[in-house]
Design an enzyme around this catalytic site. Structure first.
Site, short mmCIF file in Angstrom:
data_model
loop_
_atom_site.label_atom_id
_atom_site.label_comp_id
_atom_site.label_asym_id
_atom_site.label_seq_id
_atom_site.Cartn_x
_atom_site.Cartn_y
_atom_site.Cartn_z
N LYS A 167 -7.05 7.36 9.18
CA LYS A 167 -7.42 5.94 9.15
C LYS A 167 -7.94 5.43 10.50
O LYS A 167 -8.42 4.30 10.59
CB LYS A 167 -6.22 5.09 8.71
N GLY B 293 0.81 -1.21 0.00
CA GLY B 293 0.00 0.00 0.00
C GLY B 293 0.84 1.26 0.00
O GLY B 293 2.06 1.22 0.09
N ALA C 176 -3.23 0.21 6.96
CA ALA C 176 -4.61 -0.24 7.14
C ALA C 176 -5.53 0.76 6.46
O ALA C 176 -5.19 1.93 6.30
CB ALA C 176 -4.96 -0.35 8.63
N GLU D 4 -1.26 -10.69 3.04
CA GLU D 4 -1.01 -9.83 4.19
C GLU D 4 -1.37 -10.54 5.49
O GLU D 4 -0.62 -10.50 6.47
CB GLU D 4 -1.81 -8.53 4.07
#
Length: 216
Positions: free
Chosen positions: A119, A27, A81, A101
């Site tokens: 987040k 990510g 996340a 993951e």
């Protein structure tokens, strides 16, 4: 926002010790971590990548990548996340790498989650849950998810590193995240889902304008 992701990535470097094998997630925030890791690559033994994309980025930085099957001890896993709460429960998988993951996270002794403050949530569920599905089971799994109260959407044109498809599921109830994780995974045809309630983050490094705090 990039500045905050860089802050979180830099904070995770403090947990890296000499001669470590490091699990690396997938990510945008992790991509900054890889850049930071490249500066100390001479100190570490190797990395285990959670996706083909991450493996390519690591190799491009000259960081050794090894197969998870060759690893007996994985002291640390660093990943981002899509949502995380104060207990370290997460929604992950926006990038579609959720299965690998979750595997690497479960092998690791310590899971460090790096995020910017946007987040962090009080209650999970605004972000859809990615569910990796065997292609032939797509319609069946979608019907079963509807029975659980979810609204599944097929992620058009996306194939996971494992050759499967993704259903992004909206409007699921997160009153008991661990039960939700289990109820999705028992549907025949589901490979894995992006609810991380059983394997929690051990540390959640949250970057904001004022610095980086550990949520746990």
């Amino acid at each position: 926002m990039s500045e905050l992701k860089i802050k979180a990535a830099k904070a995770a470097i403090a947990y890296i010790e000499d001669d470590m094998v490091i699990g690396v997630g997938t990510g945008s925030t992790v991509n900054f971590f890889i850049k930071e890791l490249a500066a100390i690559k001479h100190k570490i033994e190797a990395c285990v990548a959670s996706s083909k994309a991450t493996e390519a980025l690591l190799r491009a930085e000259g960081i050794p990548v090894i197969d998870l099957n060759s690893v007996q001890d994985l002291p640390i896993y660093v990943d981002g996340a899509d949502e995380v709460n104060e207990r370290g429960e997460m929604i992950k998988g926006g990038g579609g790498a959720l299965t690998r993951e979750k595997i690497v996270a479960n092998v690791a002794t310590q899971f460090i989650c790096i995020v910017d403050e946007s987040k962090v949530v009080k209650r999970l569920g605004e972000f859809p849950v990615a569910v990796e599905v065997i292609p032939m089971a797509r319609s069946f799994v979608a019907r079963q998810i509807v029975k659980l109260g979810g609204d599944p959407e097929y992620r058009e044109g996306f194939v996971t590193d494992n050759g499967n498809i993704i259903l992004d599921v909206f409007n699921l109830s997160f009153s008991t995240p661990m039960a939700l994780e289990d109820s999705l995974n028992v549907i025949p045809g589901v490979v894995e889902n992006g609810v991380f309630a059983k394997r929690l983050a051990d540390k959640v490094l949250v970057a904001s304008a004022s610095g980086v705090n550990n949520l746990k």
